[in-house]
Motif scaffolding. Sequence first.
Motif, mmCIF file in Angstrom:
data_model
loop_
_atom_site.group_PDB
_atom_site.id
_atom_site.type_symbol
_atom_site.label_atom_id
_atom_site.label_comp_id
_atom_site.label_asym_id
_atom_site.label_seq_id
_atom_site.Cartn_x
_atom_site.Cartn_y
_atom_site.Cartn_z
ATOM 1 N N PHE A 14 11.588 2.959 7.644
ATOM 2 C CA PHE A 14 10.449 2.532 8.045
ATOM 3 C C PHE A 14 9.238 3.552 7.846
ATOM 4 O O PHE A 14 8.224 3.465 7.593
ATOM 5 C CB PHE A 14 10.566 1.968 9.449
ATOM 6 C CG PHE A 14 11.279 0.911 9.501
ATOM 7 C CD1 PHE A 14 10.829 -0.303 9.200
ATOM 8 C CD2 PHE A 14 12.427 0.677 9.964
ATOM 9 C CE1 PHE A 14 11.460 -1.700 9.274
ATOM 10 C CE2 PHE A 14 13.242 -0.271 10.309
ATOM 11 C CZ PHE A 14 12.672 -1.628 9.965
ATOM 12 N N PHE A 21 7.020 1.683 11.957
ATOM 13 C CA PHE A 21 6.178 2.482 10.677
ATOM 14 C C PHE A 21 5.523 3.618 11.354
ATOM 15 O O PHE A 21 4.951 4.302 10.371
ATOM 16 C CB PHE A 21 5.500 1.377 10.077
ATOM 17 C CG PHE A 21 6.285 0.142 9.654
ATOM 18 C CD1 PHE A 21 6.830 0.262 8.274
ATOM 19 C CD2 PHE A 21 6.381 -1.073 10.209
ATOM 20 C CE1 PHE A 21 7.413 -1.072 7.866
ATOM 21 C CE2 PHE A 21 6.877 -2.056 9.985
ATOM 22 C CZ PHE A 21 7.671 -2.195 8.686
ATOM 23 N N LEU A 80 3.074 -4.937 3.274
ATOM 24 C CA LEU A 80 4.217 -4.509 3.591
ATOM 25 C C LEU A 80 5.487 -5.768 3.495
ATOM 26 O O LEU A 80 5.116 -6.923 4.118
ATOM 27 C CB LEU A 80 4.119 -4.002 5.133
ATOM 28 C CG LEU A 80 4.013 -2.397 5.175
ATOM 29 C CD1 LEU A 80 3.970 -2.050 6.487
ATOM 30 C CD2 LEU A 80 5.007 -1.684 4.615
ATOM 31 N N LEU A 86 8.308 3.643 4.483
ATOM 32 C CA LEU A 86 7.378 2.817 4.310
ATOM 33 C C LEU A 86 6.102 2.782 4.755
ATOM 34 O O LEU A 86 4.935 2.401 4.173
ATOM 35 C CB LEU A 86 8.094 1.363 4.907
ATOM 36 C CG LEU A 86 9.328 0.869 3.813
ATOM 37 C CD1 LEU A 86 10.039 -0.104 4.983
ATOM 38 C CD2 LEU A 86 8.919 0.266 2.772
ATOM 39 N N GLY A 87 6.066 3.388 6.037
ATOM 40 C CA GLY A 87 4.645 3.718 6.537
ATOM 41 C C GLY A 87 3.893 4.631 5.682
ATOM 42 O O GLY A 87 2.414 4.472 5.561
ATOM 43 N N TYR A 133 1.519 -6.769 7.140
ATOM 44 C CA TYR A 133 2.880 -7.352 7.005
ATOM 45 C C TYR A 133 2.980 -8.630 7.124
ATOM 46 O O TYR A 133 2.719 -9.285 8.161
ATOM 47 C CB TYR A 133 3.558 -6.634 8.277
ATOM 48 C CG TYR A 133 5.008 -6.678 8.309
ATOM 49 C CD1 TYR A 133 5.767 -8.104 8.466
ATOM 50 C CD2 TYR A 133 5.748 -5.834 8.181
ATOM 51 C CE1 TYR A 133 7.011 -8.104 8.294
ATOM 52 C CE2 TYR A 133 7.168 -5.812 8.129
ATOM 53 C CZ TYR A 133 7.827 -7.107 8.013
ATOM 54 O OH TYR A 133 9.251 -7.228 8.040
#
Length: 342
Positions: A304, A96, A161, A307-308, A137
């Motif tokens: 990813f 991420f 997450l 998402l990060g 997460y």
Amino acid sequence: MKQPLYKKIYGDLQQMIDSGTLAPESKLPTEMELSEKYQVSRITSKRALTELESEGYIYREQGRGSFVKKQQTEHVQTGKILFVLPFANDLSLGNFTEGIYPIIQEHSYELLMTPSDYLEQRSAQMILQEFDGLIYYAVTSEAQLDLLFELAALDFPVVTLDKKLYDFSFPAVLSDNFQGGQLAINQLVHDGHQKIGYIFGATHHPQSVRQRYLGYIDGLKKSDLAFRTKLDDPAATIKTAITYIQENQLTAAICENDLVAIELMRQLKQANYQLPKDFSIIGFDDIQAASLIDPPLTTIAQNFAELGKLAGEKILALIKQTATPDEKVPVKLVLRQSTTNK
């Protein structure tokens, strides 16, 4: 007690600098000018300027005079954000950082990325004192519920997450796992497979895995295929996968993630299956090893970096006390040689 004369000069100049009356890089009055204005000795005015210099308000240049320092009116507030990631020590499982670091650093925050056991050693008050926000997460929907409850009660900024924690109002950033299940089953149906199983890593099924499985069920239903793996079937786990495949005469399987898929490929090879001639496999996540195994694994790739990036944006919004919604990030099918037409 009467205030020393140099303190009067110091205080007046400090107030003018703090208020912006004396702007950065502007020149201050000379020692002589200050002496005349305040009716003091030059030594007294010099002491006031010397103290301002030692405190970092001004700088002095030989032969030119005294000037206001820029940084005195440009304070940069820095903070720390905690990023708890179960596989923080192995980013090949999902990196991420490409998305999250630029966002965090742009806003002058530090990011501490750490495995989940870090939270075992911290109370809610300790986290509150040390950090400005938490990106979490979630390994499971039940992990760290007591700590998360306390953080929620303290109105501490938290973004989750991979999973939505429905017990809390924390905003979540998720991959569209349901879409991933649909993409995987649609590809295998397109390849001509009629009996397609779903192989789990264990009998416990995280939220993300359940969503992938439901996408698989949706695709089977729309394709009018009768066979389907049951979510609660203990035989459909990696420990007994070969027996399950043989007993049900499957020709293809979707695995809950790439690690399960890679292990299934190993077991099938040991059972003398030719891949993908005899059996096709699709994984999830597109980890680094997926492209290196023989044959390379067809998989569903998560974005990813995106998402990060979104997690970073949302934690910053919460720190600024701005509401921010949940968000799903689309996934994509990465075709490789572990699947083939029947």
